[in-house]
Design an enzyme around this catalytic site. Structure first.
Site, PDB file in Angstrom:
ATOM      1  N   TYR A  74      -1.539   0.069  10.415  1.00 44.70           N
ATOM      2  CA  TYR A  74      -1.657  -0.481   9.064  1.00 44.70           C
ATOM      3  C   TYR A  74      -0.457  -0.074   8.224  1.00 44.70           C
ATOM      4  O   TYR A  74       0.108  -0.900   7.485  1.00 44.70           O
ATOM      5  CB  TYR A  74      -2.948   0.020   8.434  1.00 44.70           C
ATOM      6  CG  TYR A  74      -3.116  -0.298   6.965  1.00 44.70           C
ATOM      7  CD1 TYR A  74      -3.379  -1.596   6.541  1.00 44.70           C
ATOM      8  CD2 TYR A  74      -3.048   0.708   6.004  1.00 44.70           C
ATOM      9  CE1 TYR A  74      -3.551  -1.885   5.184  1.00 44.70           C
ATOM     10  CE2 TYR A  74      -3.217   0.427   4.656  1.00 44.70           C
ATOM     11  CZ  TYR A  74      -3.471  -0.869   4.256  1.00 44.70           C
ATOM     12  OH  TYR A  74      -3.646  -1.156   2.923  1.00 44.70           O
ATOM     13  N   SER A  76       0.844  -1.192   0.000  1.00 43.60           N
ATOM     14  CA  SER A  76       0.000   0.000   0.000  1.00 43.60           C
ATOM     15  C   SER A  76       0.881   1.244   0.000  1.00 43.60           C
ATOM     16  O   SER A  76       1.978   1.231   0.561  1.00 43.60           O
ATOM     17  CB  SER A  76      -0.893   0.029   1.242  1.00 43.60           C
ATOM     18  OG  SER A  76      -1.620   1.250   1.324  1.00 43.60           O
TER      19      SER A  76
END
Length: 261
Positions: A156, A145
């Site tokens: 995250y 990501s």
């Protein structure tokens, strides 16, 4: 070149796609099957069975919790037994569970983010290596990501930074054994409403406001000032998985409209 020009790009290949029940994973699995691959769709949601049926006769599904090592081990074993081996693994499981300022995260929530977005990739890579070596080589594509730089998702972001490190270190370790390890780093992606929610507990009013701030930041950070489409994410993943990318390893390809993360 139209999609039909790639029709046989994965002929004779066995591809395992994790997180294949919806979103990017679903699109990757369906397109890989359309391009000639035998595909194993791995997810913990029953919905993966429906996607496998949609993919056709050369697709199979396997339900597993990839946040556990046993889940990854059994998934790879099933794929190898079903189709005679594994050539490509696409590690797609992951996704932010919550979005909130870092100080608002509880310790158990931090642990959950790491378990969701790092461990399935780490376990998947470890479990697939013997199968790739048995084929004389292969390819691992990790879906990372660009949120390694972004607000309200620090745990995250840390997990996806770990995915990047796994990609680069493992690529160096396995290159001489004919295994490529690469990754894409998607930015914000437009997708249909999730059939399986990212946060089973639901979002509070405050969390919805924080998520709105994330959406604004993601669009502002993109040169193109927009989210990408699922198709725009699936195509680079499959390019890196294909023999067209045979001289690419250890690379992390940002797919975020110019935002490098």
């Amino acid at each position: 070149m139209t999609m039909t020009g790639y029709r046989e790009r994965f002929a004779g290949k066995v591809i395992v796609v994790t997180g294949a029940a919806q979103g990017i994973g679903r699109a990757v699995a369906l397109r890989a099957a359309d391009e000639g691959a035998r595909v194993v769709l791995v997810d913990r949601a029953e919905l993966a069975r429906d996607v496998a049926r949609e993919a056709g006769a050369n697709a199979a599904s396997f339900l597993a919790d990839l946040e556990t090592y046993d889940g990854a081990l059994e998934a790879m074993r099933f794929a190898a037994e079903t189709f005679g081996g594994i050539d490509i693994l696409i590690n797609n499981v992951g996704g932010a569970i919550r979005m909130r300022p870092f100080e608002a995260f509880e310790p158990v929530q931090i642990d959950a983010e790491i378990r969701r977005s790092l461990m399935p990739t780490l376990y998947g890579c470890h479990a697939v290596i013997p199968h790739l070596l048995a084929r004389g080589g292969g390819t691992i594509v990790n879906v990372s990501s660009n949120a390694t730089r972004g607000i309200h998702r620090v745990p995250y972001s840390a997990a996806k930074g770990g995915v990047n490190a796994v990609t680069q270190s493992l690529a160096m370790e396995l290159a001489e054994r004919n295994i490529r390890v690469v990754a894409t780093a998607p930015g914000g992606t437009e997708a249909p409403a999730r059939s399986i929610p990212r946060n089973a507990e639901g979002d509070t009013k405050e969390e919805k406001a924080w998520m709105g701030e994330v959406v604004a930041q993601v669009k502002q950070s993109s040169f193109m000032k927009r989210y990408g489409s699922i198709a725009e994410q699936a195509a680079p993943i499959l390019f890196l998985a294909s023999d067209e990318a045979s001289y690419i390893t250890g690379s992390i390809l940002p797919v975020a409209g110019g935002d490098l993360g």
